[in-house]
Design a protein around this motif. Structure first.
Motif, mmCIF file in Angstrom:
data_model
loop_
_atom_site.group_PDB
_atom_site.id
_atom_site.type_symbol
_atom_site.label_atom_id
_atom_site.label_comp_id
_atom_site.label_asym_id
_atom_site.label_seq_id
_atom_site.Cartn_x
_atom_site.Cartn_y
_atom_site.Cartn_z
ATOM 1 N N SER A 1 65.419 40.128 77.142
ATOM 2 C CA SER A 1 64.726 41.266 77.760
ATOM 3 C C SER A 1 64.274 42.283 76.725
ATOM 4 O O SER A 1 63.350 43.056 76.977
ATOM 5 N N THR A 2 64.935 42.290 75.563
ATOM 6 C CA THR A 2 64.590 43.268 74.534
ATOM 7 C C THR A 2 64.604 42.626 73.147
ATOM 8 O O THR A 2 65.226 41.584 72.934
ATOM 9 N N ALA A 3 63.929 43.259 72.246
ATOM 10 C CA ALA A 3 63.979 42.912 70.826
ATOM 11 C C ALA A 3 64.015 44.219 70.038
ATOM 12 O O ALA A 3 63.453 45.228 70.467
ATOM 13 N N LYS A 4 64.663 44.193 68.887
ATOM 14 C CA LYS A 4 64.789 45.404 68.088
ATOM 15 C C LYS A 4 64.358 45.155 66.650
ATOM 16 O O LYS A 4 64.729 44.153 66.046
ATOM 17 N N LEU A 5 63.550 46.070 66.136
ATOM 18 C CA LEU A 5 63.076 46.002 64.766
ATOM 19 C C LEU A 5 63.534 47.246 64.019
ATOM 20 O O LEU A 5 63.603 48.336 64.593
ATOM 21 N N GLU A 6 63.818 47.078 62.720
ATOM 22 C CA GLU A 6 64.147 48.207 61.858
ATOM 23 C C GLU A 6 63.244 48.151 60.641
ATOM 24 O O GLU A 6 63.113 47.107 59.998
ATOM 25 N N LEU A 7 62.619 49.298 60.337
ATOM 26 C CA LEU A 7 61.642 49.375 59.246
ATOM 27 C C LEU A 7 62.095 50.355 58.175
ATOM 28 O O LEU A 7 62.764 51.346 58.468
ATOM 29 N N SER A 8 61.688 50.059 56.955
ATOM 30 C CA SER A 8 61.812 51.001 55.846
ATOM 31 C C SER A 8 60.401 51.352 55.408
ATOM 32 O O SER A 8 59.575 50.469 55.144
ATOM 33 N N VAL A 9 60.121 52.669 55.328
ATOM 34 C CA VAL A 9 58.766 53.137 55.034
ATOM 35 C C VAL A 9 58.812 54.063 53.818
ATOM 36 O O VAL A 9 59.601 55.018 53.786
ATOM 37 N N ARG A 10 57.967 53.783 52.810
ATOM 38 C CA ARG A 10 57.972 54.561 51.569
ATOM 39 C C ARG A 10 56.582 55.104 51.273
ATOM 40 O O ARG A 10 55.577 54.419 51.502
ATOM 41 N N SER A 11 56.547 56.325 50.738
ATOM 42 C CA SER A 11 55.263 56.954 50.438
ATOM 43 C C SER A 11 55.448 58.041 49.396
ATOM 44 O O SER A 11 56.574 58.447 49.099
ATOM 45 N N PHE A 12 54.310 58.536 48.853
ATOM 46 C CA PHE A 12 54.357 59.538 47.797
ATOM 47 C C PHE A 12 53.605 60.820 48.115
ATOM 48 O O PHE A 12 53.627 61.737 47.308
ATOM 49 N N SER A 13 52.927 60.902 49.244
ATOM 50 C CA SER A 13 52.218 62.134 49.570
ATOM 51 C C SER A 13 52.419 62.462 51.046
ATOM 52 O O SER A 13 52.592 61.556 51.881
ATOM 53 N N PRO A 14 52.392 63.748 51.405
ATOM 54 C CA PRO A 14 52.559 64.137 52.804
ATOM 55 C C PRO A 14 51.488 63.530 53.699
ATOM 56 O O PRO A 14 51.764 63.173 54.855
ATOM 57 N N GLU A 15 50.262 63.429 53.173
ATOM 58 C CA GLU A 15 49.157 62.879 53.980
ATOM 59 C C GLU A 15 49.386 61.411 54.292
ATOM 60 O O GLU A 15 49.208 60.971 55.440
ATOM 61 N N VAL A 16 49.784 60.647 53.286
ATOM 62 C CA VAL A 16 50.054 59.216 53.512
ATOM 63 C C VAL A 16 51.269 59.038 54.402
ATOM 64 O O VAL A 16 51.291 58.178 55.284
ATOM 65 N N ARG A 17 52.260 59.876 54.195
ATOM 66 C CA ARG A 17 53.469 59.786 55.025
ATOM 67 C C ARG A 17 53.124 59.997 56.499
ATOM 68 O O ARG A 17 53.601 59.266 57.371
ATOM 69 N N ALA A 18 52.287 60.985 56.777
ATOM 70 C CA ALA A 18 51.869 61.257 58.161
ATOM 71 C C ALA A 18 51.020 60.116 58.717
ATOM 72 O O ALA A 18 51.157 59.736 59.890
ATOM 73 N N LEU A 19 50.134 59.562 57.884
ATOM 74 C CA LEU A 19 49.292 58.445 58.312
ATOM 75 C C LEU A 19 50.135 57.222 58.655
ATOM 76 O O LEU A 19 49.894 56.547 59.678
ATOM 77 N N LEU A 20 51.120 56.917 57.823
ATOM 78 C CA LEU A 20 51.986 55.774 58.088
ATOM 79 C C LEU A 20 52.701 55.935 59.427
ATOM 80 O O LEU A 20 52.773 54.993 60.220
ATOM 81 N N LYS A 21 53.227 57.117 59.666
ATOM 82 C CA LYS A 21 53.916 57.355 60.937
ATOM 83 C C LYS A 21 52.976 57.159 62.115
ATOM 84 O O LYS A 21 53.320 56.472 63.100
ATOM 85 N N LYS A 22 51.787 57.726 62.013
ATOM 86 C CA LYS A 22 50.815 57.630 63.105
ATOM 87 C C LYS A 22 50.463 56.176 63.400
ATOM 88 O O LYS A 22 50.484 55.739 64.558
ATOM 89 N N ARG A 23 50.164 55.408 62.366
ATOM 90 C CA ARG A 23 49.723 54.036 62.574
ATOM 91 C C ARG A 23 50.862 53.128 63.041
ATOM 92 O O ARG A 23 50.653 52.244 63.873
ATOM 93 N N ILE A 24 52.062 53.334 62.517
ATOM 94 C CA ILE A 24 53.194 52.504 62.941
ATOM 95 C C ILE A 24 53.487 52.710 64.423
ATOM 96 O O ILE A 24 53.686 51.741 65.171
ATOM 97 N N VAL A 25 53.498 53.950 64.845
ATOM 98 C CA VAL A 25 53.744 54.237 66.264
ATOM 99 C C VAL A 25 52.630 53.654 67.134
ATOM 100 O O VAL A 25 52.889 53.009 68.168
ATOM 101 N N GLU A 26 51.376 53.865 66.731
ATOM 102 C CA GLU A 26 50.249 53.348 67.508
ATOM 103 C C GLU A 26 50.283 51.831 67.618
ATOM 104 O O GLU A 26 50.061 51.261 68.707
ATOM 105 N N ILE A 27 50.529 51.169 66.505
ATOM 106 C CA ILE A 27 50.530 49.701 66.507
ATOM 107 C C ILE A 27 51.656 49.166 67.376
ATOM 108 O O ILE A 27 51.453 48.251 68.188
ATOM 109 N N ALA A 28 52.857 49.710 67.234
ATOM 110 C CA ALA A 28 53.983 49.218 68.025
ATOM 111 C C ALA A 28 53.721 49.379 69.511
ATOM 112 O O ALA A 28 53.921 48.434 70.306
#
Length: 408
Positions: free
Chosen positions: A269-296
């Motif tokens: 009924s469920t599946a669970k994923l765990e991710l590690s996300v790395r970045s070097f700028s606030p802009e990229v960090r925010a973009l990664l969060k936005k896209r990961i949430v949208e894609i999931a």
């Protein structure tokens, strides 16, 4: 912990120039090895470093330092003031171990099953203790030294550095600059590696729960299979760095864990994923969060399921200040020579909670080589061991750094 080893051997008088040399720590080398092996045998995880903290505090008190316990829960601060100098310096070492079963077979291997110093924090703590002993014995500086022995660097969130800062670290034990280091497998022992500006990445954790409809493996049309959804999410996430992030901006999205189901004839009924996300700028960090949430969420929706995303922002980027980094480079060149110093090494995608301290005070975080090839086992590995060759080098570096920074 078991009975503590003997204290390191008495320090020598030092170089003719009055600044500490590596040779001055040679008489203490065996004692430092005993200390490091003692800590290695008795690893403690984040915020469990009760015995380690006690051991550190007792050593500092034995050598004449003023000691404050319980800073940031299990942290220890040693303070030594000499002369009438007004400058203040802070140096940090981490104390916690990892939940790993040690497989080194060493005579001083972990005596606690499932816990191991697999990242070298036993060595980091010992090097700073070596400097503490020498500084107390020689006192060739004028000003105040604070040594920050920090818990819980490995926690990823709710880290020891942040906890100590929230507990008033820099108000209670103020410094004009703060310094720290980490061992570096892949570089020759004793090599000192520096970098001005951004050095180590921000590190975030993401937990995705995919909700579907379980059922019989022979009747998949009556289910919403979370394994298929999770697999689709994994593949879609590979496009985030490749197609959404500017190629000149380093970043990483890694799915480190995917769990679903318990039997081959059952659709879970469920599946669970765990991710590690790395970045070097606030802009990229925010973009990664936005896209990961949208894609999931969109991938799950397209299959008729749901994705719940828990996105946890962890350690920020380690940003070394130019002036303090250059100062540390100059000290390193004096101590070990130009051929043992890398002034502007490559960026690292690993994360480090010393970044929180660098957000509050100028300073630098450096690396010390731990070995190459078979002698340079990567950290977080059950076969890893800190290289004891570094103990007098690291202790001498910290001592000389203080002597230079708080020169008369």
């Amino acid at each position: 912990m078991s009975e503590a080893p003997h204290a390191a051997a008495p320090v020598t008088a030092g170089s003719a120039a009055g600044l500490t040399e590596i040779a001055d720590l040679a008489p203490a080398a065996e004692g430092l090895r005993e200390i490091r092996h003692h800590i290695h045998r008795h690893p403690e995880l984040a915020y469990e470093e009760v015995e380690t903290a006690k051991f550190v505090a007792e050593k500092l008190e034995q050598w004449g330092w003023q000691v404050t316990r319980g800073v940031g829960r299990t942290g220890v601060v040693g303070t030594l003031k000499v002369g009438d100098g007004t400058r203040r310096i802070g140096i940090r070492a981490d104390m916690d171990a990892l939940p790993i079963i040690e497989e080194t077979g060493l005579p001083y291997a972990s005596e606690t099953h499932g816990k191991m110093h697999a990242c070298g924090h036993d060595g980091h703590t010992t090097m700073l203790l070596g400097a503490a002993q020498r500084l107390a014995a020689t006192r060739r500086f004028s000003g105040t030294v604070h040594l920050y022995f920090q818990p819980a660097e490995e926690s990823g969130v709710d880290s020891g550095a942040k906890k100590m800062i929230d507990d008033g670290l820099f108000e209670r034990f103020p410094c004009d600059a703060v310094f720290g280091l980490h061992n570096h497998p892949g570089a020759e022992p004793g090599m000192l590696l520096f970098r001005k500006g951004p050095f180590m990445s921000a590190g975030d954790k993401v937990f995705i729960t995919v909700k579907g409809v379980g059922g019989h493996a022979a009747r998949p049309h009556l289910t919403v299979d979370p394994v298929v959804i999770a697999s689709s999410i994994v593949m879609a996430l590979q496009t985030v760095v490749a197609r959404n992030v500017d190629p000149s901006q380093p970043s990483v999205v890694t799915v480190g864990s995917l769990h679903a189901g318990t039997a081959n004839n059952v659709i879970a009924s469920t599946a669970k994923l765990e991710l590690s996300v790395r970045s070097f700028s606030p802009e990229v960090r925010a973009l990664l969060k936005k896209r990961i949430v949208e894609i999931a969420q969109s991938q799950a929706q397209s299959y008729g399921g749901e994705a719940v995303v828990d996105y946890i922002e962890g350690y920020p980027v380690v940003v070394n200040s130019d002036e303090e980094t250059q100062f540390a480079i100059d000290v390193a060149r004096e101590l070990v020579g130009d051929d043992k110093v890398v002034a502007q090494t490559d960026i690292l995608m690993g994360s480090e909670d010393f970044a929180f301290m660098l957000q509050k005070r100028p300073g630098t975080f450096l690396r010390i080589g731990n070995g190459v090839g078979e002698d340079g086992c990567m950290v977080h590995n059950p076969h890893y061991d800190f290289n004891d060759h570094n103990l007098p080098i690291g202790a001498a570096f910290w001592t000389r750094l203080v002597e230079r920074y708080l020169s008369h």
